[in-house]
Scaffold this active site. Structure first.
Site, short mmCIF file in Angstrom:
data_model
loop_
_atom_site.label_atom_id
_atom_site.label_comp_id
_atom_site.label_asym_id
_atom_site.label_seq_id
_atom_site.Cartn_x
_atom_site.Cartn_y
_atom_site.Cartn_z
N ALA A 35 3.58 3.41 -8.76
CA ALA A 35 4.88 3.43 -9.42
C ALA A 35 6.00 3.53 -8.39
O ALA A 35 5.88 4.27 -7.40
CB ALA A 35 4.95 4.60 -10.40
N THR A 36 7.07 2.82 -8.64
CA THR A 36 8.22 2.85 -7.74
C THR A 36 8.75 4.27 -7.50
O THR A 36 9.02 4.62 -6.34
CB THR A 36 9.33 1.92 -8.25
OG1 THR A 36 8.80 0.60 -8.36
CG2 THR A 36 10.53 1.91 -7.32
N GLU A 44 11.28 9.77 0.52
CA GLU A 44 12.13 10.96 0.58
C GLU A 44 11.46 12.08 1.37
O GLU A 44 12.11 12.78 2.15
CB GLU A 44 12.48 11.45 -0.82
CG GLU A 44 13.53 10.63 -1.50
CD GLU A 44 14.14 11.37 -2.68
OE1 GLU A 44 15.12 12.10 -2.47
OE2 GLU A 44 13.60 11.21 -3.79
N HIS A 70 11.20 -2.41 -3.79
CA HIS A 70 9.75 -2.29 -3.88
C HIS A 70 9.20 -3.70 -3.72
O HIS A 70 9.43 -4.56 -4.57
CB HIS A 70 9.36 -1.68 -5.22
CG HIS A 70 7.97 -1.15 -5.25
ND1 HIS A 70 7.56 -0.21 -6.15
CD2 HIS A 70 6.88 -1.42 -4.49
CE1 HIS A 70 6.29 0.09 -5.96
NE2 HIS A 70 5.85 -0.65 -4.96
#
Length: 132
Positions: A35-36, A44, A70
């Site tokens: 998942a993005t 992060e 992405h």
């Protein structure tokens, strides 16, 4: 807060688990790929790792901006590595270039910003919100 040098680098690695997949994390209609938002979390964390050594006790750095593309799908079981490099440090604001790769290819690129925060001050602000 210590001075954060331009060029400081950090990494963060993650092995993709079923709970990291778009069809489990977001919606079952999506394909079983990373998942993005999880890829962004990897980036992060790499950024935070790039500056941890420069934070004083009682300080942390929270994300304030992401601009990410992405680029490629990643399946369960794959190892993903996020990399971040400081491109600008202006007072409490720190900017990074970020990227993520799996063992096959680059899967994401972009920029990210974080702000150095005093944890005690942040806690007081949160307490005030809870009280209202």
């Amino acid at each position: 807060m210590k001075e954060i040098p331009v060029g400081a680098k950090g990494q963060f690695a993650l092995v993709v688990q079923p709970e990291h997949l778009a069809n489990r994390f977001k919606d079952s209609a999506l394909p079983p790929v990373l998942a993005t938002p999880v890829m962004i979390m990897v980036m992060e964390n790499a950024a935070l790792n790039a500056i941890k050594a420069y934070l004083q006790p009682g300080e942390s750095a929270v994300g304030t901006r992401v601009d990410i593309c992405h680029l490629a799908p990643t399946p369960v079981g794959a190892s993903v590595v996020g990399e971040a490099e400081v491109t600008r440090a202006d007072g409490r604001r720190v900017a990074f270039t970020v990227r993520a790769t799996d063992r096959t290819e680059e899967i994401g690129v972009g920029t990210h910003e974080r702000v150095i925060v005093d944890l005690a001050r942040l806690s007081r602000r949160l307490d005030a919100k809870r009280a209202s």
